[in-house]
Design a protein around this motif. Sequence first.
Motif, PDB file in Angstrom:
ATOM      1  N   VAL A   8     -10.945 -49.650   5.037  1.00 21.80           N
ATOM      2  CA  VAL A   8      -9.931 -49.346   6.042  1.00 21.80           C
ATOM      3  C   VAL A   8      -8.880 -50.457   6.043  1.00 21.80           C
ATOM      4  N   ALA A   9      -7.638 -50.080   6.181  1.00 23.14           N
ATOM      5  CA  ALA A   9      -6.540 -51.055   6.184  1.00 23.14           C
ATOM      6  C   ALA A   9      -6.636 -51.963   7.410  1.00 23.14           C
ATOM      7  N   PRO A  10      -6.246 -53.228   7.265  1.00 23.54           N
ATOM      8  CA  PRO A  10      -6.282 -54.150   8.413  1.00 23.54           C
ATOM      9  C   PRO A  10      -5.430 -53.620   9.574  1.00 23.54           C
ATOM     10  N   GLY A  11      -5.982 -53.666  10.770  1.00 18.59           N
ATOM     11  CA  GLY A  11      -5.262 -53.192  11.949  1.00 18.59           C
ATOM     12  C   GLY A  11      -5.476 -51.733  12.260  1.00 18.59           C
ATOM     13  N   SER A  12      -6.082 -50.990  11.351  1.00 17.62           N
ATOM     14  CA  SER A  12      -6.327 -49.566  11.587  1.00 17.62           C
ATOM     15  C   SER A  12      -7.652 -49.376  12.306  1.00 17.62           C
ATOM     16  N   ASP A  13      -7.733 -48.300  13.092  1.00 17.71           N
ATOM     17  CA  ASP A  13      -8.961 -47.991  13.819  1.00 17.71           C
ATOM     18  C   ASP A  13      -9.938 -47.288  12.888  1.00 17.71           C
ATOM     19  N   VAL A  14     -11.118 -47.891  12.718  1.00 13.77           N
ATOM     20  CA  VAL A  14     -12.099 -47.367  11.777  1.00 13.77           C
ATOM     21  C   VAL A  14     -12.533 -45.952  12.161  1.00 13.77           C
ATOM     22  N   ASN A  15     -12.748 -45.719  13.435  1.00 15.69           N
ATOM     23  CA  ASN A  15     -13.215 -44.396  13.880  1.00 15.69           C
ATOM     24  C   ASN A  15     -12.168 -43.313  13.641  1.00 15.69           C
ATOM     25  N   GLN A  16     -10.886 -43.661  13.862  1.00 14.33           N
ATOM     26  CA  GLN A  16      -9.815 -42.690  13.614  1.00 14.33           C
ATOM     27  C   GLN A  16      -9.709 -42.370  12.126  1.00 14.33           C
TER      28      GLN A  16
ATOM     29  N   LEU B 204     -22.191 -56.332   2.140  1.00 11.05           N
ATOM     30  CA  LEU B 204     -21.819 -55.062   1.507  1.00 11.05           C
ATOM     31  C   LEU B 204     -20.355 -54.721   1.712  1.00 11.05           C
ATOM     32  N   GLY B 205     -19.690 -55.439   2.603  1.00 14.05           N
ATOM     33  CA  GLY B 205     -18.282 -55.178   2.860  1.00 14.05           C
ATOM     34  C   GLY B 205     -18.032 -54.883   4.318  1.00 14.05           C
ATOM     35  N   THR B 206     -16.918 -55.346   4.828  1.00 15.15           N
ATOM     36  CA  THR B 206     -16.549 -55.073   6.213  1.00 15.15           C
ATOM     37  C   THR B 206     -15.467 -54.004   6.254  1.00 15.15           C
ATOM     38  N   ASP B 207     -15.288 -53.368   7.413  1.00 18.46           N
ATOM     39  CA  ASP B 207     -14.329 -52.265   7.560  1.00 18.46           C
ATOM     40  C   ASP B 207     -14.541 -51.222   6.464  1.00 18.46           C
ATOM     41  N   LEU B 208     -15.794 -50.879   6.274  1.00 19.05           N
ATOM     42  CA  LEU B 208     -16.184 -50.026   5.153  1.00 19.05           C
ATOM     43  C   LEU B 208     -16.675 -48.669   5.641  1.00 19.05           C
TER      44      LEU B 208
ATOM     45  N   ASP C 227     -20.455 -29.824   7.891  1.00 15.97           N
ATOM     46  CA  ASP C 227     -19.978 -30.704   6.812  1.00 15.97           C
ATOM     47  C   ASP C 227     -20.969 -30.698   5.659  1.00 15.97           C
ATOM     48  N   ASP C 228     -20.459 -30.679   4.432  1.00 21.90           N
ATOM     49  CA  ASP C 228     -21.327 -30.814   3.258  1.00 21.90           C
ATOM     50  C   ASP C 228     -21.260 -32.229   2.693  1.00 21.90           C
ATOM     51  N   PHE C 229     -20.967 -33.180   3.569  1.00 19.47           N
ATOM     52  CA  PHE C 229     -20.873 -34.599   3.201  1.00 19.47           C
ATOM     53  C   PHE C 229     -21.258 -35.428   4.425  1.00 19.47           C
ATOM     54  N   ASN C 230     -21.510 -36.703   4.215  1.00 17.95           N
ATOM     55  CA  ASN C 230     -21.793 -37.645   5.299  1.00 17.95           C
ATOM     56  C   ASN C 230     -20.869 -38.842   5.164  1.00 17.95           C
ATOM     57  N   ILE C 231     -20.307 -39.290   6.284  1.00 17.13           N
ATOM     58  CA  ILE C 231     -19.487 -40.511   6.283  1.00 17.13           C
ATOM     59  C   ILE C 231     -20.184 -41.532   7.173  1.00 17.13           C
ATOM     60  N   ARG C 232     -20.560 -42.649   6.577  1.00 14.11           N
ATOM     61  CA  ARG C 232     -21.262 -43.690   7.326  1.00 14.11           C
ATOM     62  C   ARG C 232     -20.319 -44.860   7.589  1.00 14.11           C
ATOM     63  N   ASN C 233     -20.369 -45.339   8.798  1.00 10.38           N
ATOM     64  CA  ASN C 233     -19.501 -46.426   9.242  1.00 10.38           C
ATOM     65  C   ASN C 233     -20.270 -47.741   9.172  1.00 10.38           C
ATOM     66  N   GLN C 234     -19.718 -48.735   8.471  1.00 11.22           N
ATOM     67  CA  GLN C 234     -20.405 -50.012   8.331  1.00 11.22           C
ATOM     68  C   GLN C 234     -20.554 -50.729   9.669  1.00 11.22           C
ATOM     69  N   ALA C 235     -19.620 -50.505  10.580  1.00 13.97           N
ATOM     70  CA  ALA C 235     -19.721 -51.119  11.903  1.00 13.97           C
ATOM     71  C   ALA C 235     -20.949 -50.604  12.646  1.00 13.97           C
ATOM     72  N   GLU C 236     -21.278 -49.341  12.429  1.00 18.28           N
ATOM     73  CA  GLU C 236     -22.484 -48.773  13.048  1.00 18.28           C
ATOM     74  C   GLU C 236     -23.733 -49.430  12.476  1.00 18.28           C
TER      75      GLU C 236
ATOM     76  N   VAL D  21     -18.731 -42.465   1.928  1.00 19.08           N
ATOM     77  CA  VAL D  21     -18.834 -41.003   1.898  1.00 19.08           C
ATOM     78  C   VAL D  21     -19.889 -40.624   0.868  1.00 19.08           C
ATOM     79  N   ARG D  22     -20.861 -39.847   1.302  1.00 21.83           N
ATOM     80  CA  ARG D  22     -21.899 -39.380   0.385  1.00 21.83           C
ATOM     81  C   ARG D  22     -22.094 -37.875   0.532  1.00 21.83           C
ATOM     82  N   PRO D  23     -22.632 -37.227  -0.495  1.00 17.46           N
ATOM     83  CA  PRO D  23     -22.855 -35.781  -0.400  1.00 17.46           C
ATOM     84  C   PRO D  23     -23.848 -35.452   0.692  1.00 17.46           C
TER      85      PRO D  23
END
Length: 402
Positions: A226-234, A56-60, A255-264, A63-65
């Motif tokens: 996320v750009a290479p070298g950037s911290d995903v959590n930040q 599905l993609g890495t460093d992804l 929050d009226d949105f959800n952000i899901r981290n692919q690393a999680e 954002v969903r409602p």
Amino acid sequence: MLFYTILSVALKSLFANKLRTFLSMLGIIIGVGAVISMLALGAGARKQVLDSVTALGTDLLIVRPGQAGSRGISLGMVDNLTVEDAKRLILRVQGIYQVAPVVSGNVQMKYFNRNVRTNVTGTTITYFPIRNFEVEKGRPFTENEVNGRARVAVLGPVTVENLFGTEDPLEKTIKIKGINFKVVGVLKGKGDQGWFNPDDQAIVPYTTAMKQLLGVQYLREIDIQVAPGSDVNQVQAAAAVELRRSHRLKPDEPDDFNIRNQAEFLETASSFSRVFSILLGSIASISLLVGGIGIMNIMLVTVTERTREIGIRKAIGAKEKDILLQFLLEALMLSGVGGVIGVALGVAAALLVDQLTDFSTIIQLPSILMALAFAVAVGVFFGYYPAHRAARLDPIEALRYE
């Protein structure tokens, strides 16, 4: 007694009762084979799950409602993500490489007399690299086609097979909800992922999907790479701050949105698969314990049958440690040989499952060594008591035994 003499006597006693020896080993054979094949199946399942998530993609970031509702009752998703939100994220949040606004829906597709119902995804050209989609034939649509609301589509391989069979789909015209679309590309297959099959869909420009196909004003999600070298959590935290600002949320409002981290997702999937493998191995190990009990039972019977023999050996000079070593060696040979045969059968079973079914298996050397070590440990543990009992027999009483 010399060691090789003790070993020779142990081997002769085992070969004297071949059927009983084989039946004693059978529990160990089945146990070791089951452990190896189950662990191979668990490792294969773990790899399939991780590959599906990685596909599905890495460093992804996704954002969903958020969910609408009150007092713990969910009333569905809120419509609040816009294309403007996606533009603000790429312009104002550092560490974001690219974004892709996404809308989707289930639609009817038609090519001459062939009809299929499948998913249509409306997005931008950045969706392909973000989600690791490769175009195997033809091309993806262009930015100009997105801006011009062009009626072009890139199809998944399953959709192509359902609509066209063996016919080349490129440059052909299909109908999506009765609207003509030109097929410009075919995706490379990723495989069915259970909850969603990325090979059975049509990807079109989001401008066309929103205005002509689905008639929606809000996005289903915003995909962020996320750009290479950037911290995903930040980056995730900064994106959340920007979305709260653009949605004009007060500090005390959730929050009226959800952000899901692919690393999680990867970590969760890995943990689940690890627990699954341990569970399979534990269940299979029960048969090893049953096999050990079988060895103990047979060895106790053997001690009883050979009581006079033990008495004679002790009478002519055999020490307790010699008798102990002899019967312990017999138990070890039962479990050791049974373990080796079980390894061969377990590896063969894992390979057959891999070849004849859709399940993937991965045979790992540590699992083989662990199963063998466990088999030997079972032999020592369940063989010690009968050997100790034989060694402690009184020679006078043993000689009198009928």
